[in-house]
Design an enzyme around this catalytic site. Structure first.
Site, PDB file in Angstrom:
ATOM      1  N   PRO A 182       0.718  -1.170   0.116  1.00  0.00           N
ATOM      2  CA  PRO A 182       0.044  -0.009  -0.048  1.00  0.00           C
ATOM      3  C   PRO A 182       0.772   1.284  -0.026  1.00  0.00           C
ATOM      4  CG  PRO A 182      -0.896  -1.601   1.711  1.00  0.00           C
ATOM      5  CD  PRO A 182       0.450  -2.172   1.073  1.00  0.00           C
ATOM      6  N   GLU A 183       0.743   2.163  -1.113  1.00  0.00           N
ATOM      7  CA  GLU A 183       1.068   3.152  -1.130  1.00  0.00           C
ATOM      8  C   GLU A 183       0.237   4.261  -1.218  1.00  0.00           C
ATOM      9  OE1 GLU A 183       4.202   3.840  -4.203  1.00  0.00           O
ATOM     10  OE2 GLU A 183       4.563   1.408  -4.170  1.00  0.00           O
ATOM     11  N   HIS A 198      -3.048 -15.445   9.405  1.00  0.00           N
ATOM     12  CA  HIS A 198      -2.467 -13.979   9.359  1.00  0.00           C
ATOM     13  C   HIS A 198      -3.492 -13.123   9.969  1.00  0.00           C
ATOM     14  CE1 HIS A 198       0.470 -16.104   7.065  1.00  0.00           C
ATOM     15  NE2 HIS A 198      -0.227 -16.342   5.992  1.00  0.00           N
ATOM     16  N   ARG A 239       3.332 -10.587   6.296  1.00  0.00           N
ATOM     17  CA  ARG A 239       4.865 -10.442   6.556  1.00  0.00           C
ATOM     18  C   ARG A 239       4.798  -9.736   8.206  1.00  0.00           C
ATOM     19  NH1 ARG A 239       7.318  -8.907   0.781  1.00  0.00           N
ATOM     20  NH2 ARG A 239       6.311 -10.411  -0.059  1.00  0.00           N
TER      21      ARG A 239
END
Length: 273
Positions: free
Chosen positions: A2-3, A93, A111
């Site tokens: 995500p930018e 997750h 991650r």
DNA sequence: AGTGGCTCCTGAGCGC
DNA sequence: TGCGCTCAGGAGCCAC
């Protein structure tokens, strides 16, 4: 990853689904993802609070609650915040689940780089990660000379400068490479070497690529999803990112791949000078 | 003030 | 099939 356009898309879809809803409870499955204030209990601080407003600064999502507390979310690489209207099972997750008076909001992150941090709303803009952010590239007051002035202070490569959140907020590896391609500027060029005409081109390219990214509801290169769980479509428009060794869509020559500023950088040595 | 390296993490992709 | 390796990377930190 995500930018700015992806966080903006998450903000819009999340607001549509959860604005005005009450958090009945929160359950934390991986504690490092949920950062509280001092030693206060995270779940206790958000419990029975209404989601009042959404904001975004750079790649940070800000969720304001009605008790003067703001949740600052940074997704880093693989973070996701998804709203489910019905009860949804957690997977390996899923790190935090917010149970709302209608539906659930799940924070997951493969991650485990991302964080949800609670801060007093009044102090939100003072916390170091937000305080040091540069201007918002899509703000009306962000003009090309603002960009020029900030770049003039840098002595690094232009790629490193664009990734520096203190110079300009919200660009990551994808949109930095795309903006440089559109501007016809080699990523390894020293910032000091840029002519005014090139800074104007770069300014226009940054605004253009981010606006198109938002209109496409983000880039889903691999992991990104909005708060509805949907993919964006800007990956179809990528000219260089992820295309190292492939043909340039403009001129047909092979795209170069190189580590610049510690990041994989793709560019066209014909189209970019 | 710059760069490089390390850390945090997991999964995908590859060679064998 | 499965093992071991490399790579992906945002940001904070540290050394130089």
């Amino acid at each position: 990853m995500p930018e700015l356009p992806e966080v903006e898309s998450i903000k819009l879809t999340l607001a549509k689904n959860t604005l005005g809803k009450k958090i009945l409870d929160a359950e934390i499955f991986w504690p490092p993802a949920a950062v509280s204030i001092a030693d206060l209990d995270f779940a206790e601080l958000v419990k029975d609070r209404v989601i009042e407003n959404f904001d975004r600064r750079g790649k940070y999502l800000l969720i304001g609650l009605n008790n003067g507390i703001t949740m600052i979310v940074h997704f880093r690489m693989t973070g996701r915040l998804i709203y489910y209207p019905e009860k949804q099972p957690v997977d390996k997750h899923t790190h935090v689940v917010f149970y709302l008076d209608e539906g659930e909001m799940h924070y997951s992150d493969i991650r485990k780089f991302g964080r949800i941090q609670l801060v007093p709303t009044q102090k939100a803009s003072d916390i170091s990660s937000l305080a040091k952010l540069g201007p918002e590239p899509l703000d009306e007051c962000f003009a090309f000379d603002t960009l020029g002035q900030r770049l003039a202070k840098k002595k690094s490569s232009i790629k490193a400068a664009l990734l520096d959140q203190a110079v300009i907020a919200g660009l990551g590896n994808i949109y930095a490479d795309e903006a440089l391609f559109r501007a016809g500027i080699l990523p390894g060029r020293n910032t000091q070497s840029l002519k005014v005409s090139e800074i104007i081109l770069l300014y226009n390219s940054i605004c253009e690529v981010l606006t198109e990214g938002i209109n496409a509801r983000g880039t889903s290169f691999r992991d990104y999803r909005d708060a509805d769980g949907n993919r964006g479509s800007f990956q179809e428009n990528l000219m260089v990112y992820g295309r190292g060794g492939m043909e340039c869509k403009e001129c047909g020559s092979l795209l170069q791949r190189e580590k610049i500023a510690g990041r994989t950088t793709v560019y066209c040595s014909q189209c970019q000078k």
